[in-house]
Design a protein around this motif. Structure first.
Motif, mmCIF file in Angstrom:
data_model
loop_
_atom_site.group_PDB
_atom_site.id
_atom_site.type_symbol
_atom_site.label_atom_id
_atom_site.label_comp_id
_atom_site.label_asym_id
_atom_site.label_seq_id
_atom_site.Cartn_x
_atom_site.Cartn_y
_atom_site.Cartn_z
ATOM 1 N N VAL A 1 0.859 -1.180 0.000
ATOM 2 C CA VAL A 1 0.000 0.000 0.000
ATOM 3 C C VAL A 1 0.891 1.225 0.000
ATOM 4 C CG1 VAL A 1 -1.740 1.307 1.255
ATOM 5 C CG2 VAL A 1 -1.828 -1.189 1.244
ATOM 6 N N LEU A 2 0.696 2.111 -0.974
ATOM 7 C CA LEU A 2 1.495 3.327 -1.035
ATOM 8 C C LEU A 2 1.088 4.270 0.089
ATOM 9 C CD1 LEU A 2 1.533 4.101 -4.870
ATOM 10 C CD2 LEU A 2 3.313 3.019 -3.499
ATOM 11 N N PRO A 3 2.042 4.883 0.760
ATOM 12 C CA PRO A 3 1.685 5.848 1.806
ATOM 13 C C PRO A 3 1.122 7.123 1.182
ATOM 14 C CG PRO A 3 4.057 5.849 1.453
ATOM 15 C CD PRO A 3 3.506 4.722 0.616
ATOM 16 N N PHE A 4 0.091 7.663 1.809
ATOM 17 C CA PHE A 4 -0.457 8.921 1.324
ATOM 18 C C PHE A 4 0.516 10.039 1.660
ATOM 19 C CE2 PHE A 4 -2.917 12.816 2.093
ATOM 20 C CZ PHE A 4 -3.481 12.985 0.832
ATOM 21 N N PRO A 5 0.939 10.834 0.667
ATOM 22 C CA PRO A 5 1.884 11.922 0.946
ATOM 23 C C PRO A 5 1.198 13.066 1.668
ATOM 24 C CG PRO A 5 1.207 11.985 -1.356
ATOM 25 C CD PRO A 5 0.583 10.750 -0.755
ATOM 26 N N ALA A 6 1.193 13.005 2.973
ATOM 27 C CA ALA A 6 0.473 13.988 3.776
ATOM 28 C C ALA A 6 1.096 15.368 3.608
ATOM 29 C CB ALA A 6 0.482 13.574 5.242
ATOM 30 N N ILE A 7 0.505 16.177 2.756
ATOM 31 C CA ILE A 7 0.964 17.541 2.500
ATOM 32 C C ILE A 7 -0.004 18.494 3.180
ATOM 33 C CG2 ILE A 7 1.503 19.248 0.716
ATOM 34 C CD1 ILE A 7 1.917 16.925 -1.222
ATOM 35 N N ASP A 8 0.515 19.443 3.913
ATOM 36 C CA ASP A 8 -0.331 20.417 4.593
ATOM 37 C C ASP A 8 -1.125 21.208 3.545
ATOM 38 O OD1 ASP A 8 -1.502 22.428 6.086
ATOM 39 O OD2 ASP A 8 0.262 22.760 7.324
ATOM 40 N N PRO A 9 -2.465 21.207 3.620
ATOM 41 C CA PRO A 9 -3.272 21.964 2.660
ATOM 42 C C PRO A 9 -2.961 23.455 2.647
ATOM 43 C CG PRO A 9 -4.651 20.440 3.897
ATOM 44 C CD PRO A 9 -3.301 20.454 4.561
ATOM 45 N N VAL A 10 -2.367 23.950 3.755
ATOM 46 C CA VAL A 10 -1.988 25.357 3.849
ATOM 47 C C VAL A 10 -0.504 25.476 3.514
ATOM 48 C CG1 VAL A 10 -1.805 27.376 5.334
ATOM 49 C CG2 VAL A 10 -3.741 25.802 5.584
ATOM 50 N N LEU A 11 -0.196 26.240 2.475
ATOM 51 C CA LEU A 11 1.195 26.419 2.068
ATOM 52 C C LEU A 11 1.921 27.380 2.987
ATOM 53 C CD1 LEU A 11 3.507 25.980 0.051
ATOM 54 C CD2 LEU A 11 2.537 27.832 -1.334
ATOM 55 N N ILE A 12 1.335 28.557 3.193
ATOM 56 C CA ILE A 12 1.953 29.589 4.021
ATOM 57 C C ILE A 12 0.860 30.270 4.838
ATOM 58 C CG2 ILE A 12 3.326 31.716 4.055
ATOM 59 C CD1 ILE A 12 4.427 30.961 1.333
ATOM 60 N N GLU A 13 1.169 30.602 6.083
ATOM 61 C CA GLU A 13 0.227 31.337 6.929
ATOM 62 C C GLU A 13 0.849 32.655 7.366
ATOM 63 O OE1 GLU A 13 -2.644 29.146 9.689
ATOM 64 O OE2 GLU A 13 -0.935 27.781 9.623
ATOM 65 N N PHE A 14 0.049 33.717 7.306
ATOM 66 C CA PHE A 14 0.456 35.022 7.805
ATOM 67 C C PHE A 14 -0.598 35.474 8.814
ATOM 68 C CE2 PHE A 14 1.966 34.714 3.422
ATOM 69 C CZ PHE A 14 3.311 34.994 3.575
ATOM 70 N N GLY A 15 -0.414 35.090 10.054
ATOM 71 C CA GLY A 15 -1.417 35.424 11.054
ATOM 72 C C GLY A 15 -2.734 34.764 10.698
ATOM 73 N N PRO A 16 -3.815 35.567 10.572
ATOM 74 C CA PRO A 16 -5.125 34.980 10.243
ATOM 75 C C PRO A 16 -5.275 34.628 8.766
ATOM 76 C CG PRO A 16 -5.314 37.354 10.441
ATOM 77 C CD PRO A 16 -3.899 37.015 10.836
ATOM 78 N N PHE A 17 -4.296 35.036 7.954
ATOM 79 C CA PHE A 17 -4.382 34.788 6.516
ATOM 80 C C PHE A 17 -3.561 33.553 6.142
ATOM 81 C CE2 PHE A 17 -4.860 39.375 7.143
ATOM 82 C CZ PHE A 17 -6.096 39.588 6.552
ATOM 83 N N ILE B 1 -2.415 30.924 2.696
ATOM 84 C CA ILE B 1 -2.391 30.608 1.268
ATOM 85 C C ILE B 1 -2.490 29.096 1.145
ATOM 86 C CG2 ILE B 1 -1.055 30.700 -0.860
ATOM 87 C CD1 ILE B 1 0.285 33.210 0.153
ATOM 88 N N ARG B 2 -3.581 28.627 0.543
ATOM 89 C CA ARG B 2 -3.840 27.198 0.440
ATOM 90 C C ARG B 2 -3.535 26.672 -0.955
ATOM 91 N NH1 ARG B 2 -7.233 25.381 4.667
ATOM 92 N NH2 ARG B 2 -7.827 27.075 6.075
ATOM 93 N N TRP B 3 -3.153 25.403 -1.009
ATOM 94 C CA TRP B 3 -2.892 24.775 -2.299
ATOM 95 C C TRP B 3 -4.134 24.809 -3.185
ATOM 96 C CZ3 TRP B 3 1.840 23.843 -3.824
ATOM 97 C CH2 TRP B 3 2.837 23.578 -2.881
#
Length: 280
Positions: free
Chosen positions: A5-21, A23-25
């Motif tokens: 079984v291939l492992p799921f590449p757990a990538i954070d859906p959020v690329l960069i966070e700036f406080g409350p803002f 940037i999501r994939w």
């Protein structure tokens, strides 16, 4: 159970966070699809050899059209998802309707939104609606590819349980290995459909307005229907009679529309070099 079984590449859906803002994939996928689609469309309208007398938009009109297409894609995609897939949930949580960055977009809704935008744009600029359909159908697979990759990164819209060697265990989908159906859709709706429409364009497809658009609609309807055989439908919708899913049902009109557009285009003579050319 599969032996591997291939492992799921757990990538954070959020690329960069700036406080409350954040940037999501998912959002970047739409930005990449729109920007690359805009660039590709500019290249297409600049290649006079592809048109050979068929009136088509100018570069400036393409720039304006991208704004219309963006609004149509986002508004239509979100409204379509809310109305077709989760009306009860969003009726109870209306504040979340505008939170498009969290996911939840319907391709069929986005498709209708872009069609509406094209109708308005063609009317205002006195352009051929079928030619706009052709251009949109040529570049749409780019956005579809990035959108499905974003679905995969988010670990959503996973596939049905499977024992294929490339099956994956998706977070939140239980312990069973499943088809990575998002990648199937990226390959079929994105890569394959991009190649097919490009080949039709190179073969003179733009000289028969509506042909490329028909090939896209037909190809997408078939690709989506095939992918649905490996994908788990939304839990709150499930399966319809005969094992049909909402994705397949919504794809059937696209297949019919694609066949109509292809038949219509092929029934008319192609544009020739002697016909008036220009940017319309």
């Amino acid at each position: 159970m599969p032996t591997l079984v291939l492992p799921f590449p757990a990538i954070d859906p959020v690329l960069i966070e700036f406080g409350p803002f954040a940037i999501r994939w998912y959002a970047l996928a739409y930005v990449a699809g729109l920007l690359l689609g805009w660039y590709y469309m500019r290249r297409l309208v600049s290649a006079d050899g592809l048109w050979r007398g068929t009136p088509h938009p100018s570069l400036l009109q393409v720039d304006d059209f991208v704004v219309y297409a963006t609004l149509g894609t986002i508004l239509g995609g979100r409204i379509g998802y809310v109305l077709l897939y989760s009306p009860d949930y969003y009726l109870s949580n209306p504040a979340e309707i505008l939170q498009v960055w969290t996911g939840g977009m319907s391709f069929h809704g986005g498709f209708l939104g872009v069609v509406a935008a094209m109708i308005v744009f063609a009317w205002r600029h006195k352009l051929s609606l079928w030619t706009l359909f052709d251009l949109a159908g040529t570049v749409a697979p780019i956005g579809l590819f990035f959108g499905r990759i974003a679905n995969f990164i988010n670990g959503e819209l996973w596939g049905r349980p499977s024992d294929v060697p490339w099956a994956m265990v998706f977070p939140g989908a239980g312990p069973e290995p499943r088809h990575p159906s998002q990648l199937y859709e990226a390959a079929l709706e994105g890569v394959l459909l991009f190649v097919v429409t490009a080949l039709v364009v190179r073969a003179g497809g733009y000289r028969r307005p509506g042909l490329v658009a028909g090939v896209f609609a037909l190809g997408y309807g078939i690709a989506r229907s095939v992918s649905e055989l490996y994908r788990v439908p939304d839990a709150h919708i499930g399966y319809f009679q005969f094992g049909l899913t909402m994705g397949i049902i919504l794809s059937l009109p696209m297949i019919a529309a694609g066949l109509f557009a292809i038949a219509r285009a092929l029934s008319r003579p192609p544009a020739t070099e002697t016909e008036p050319a220009g940017d319309a």
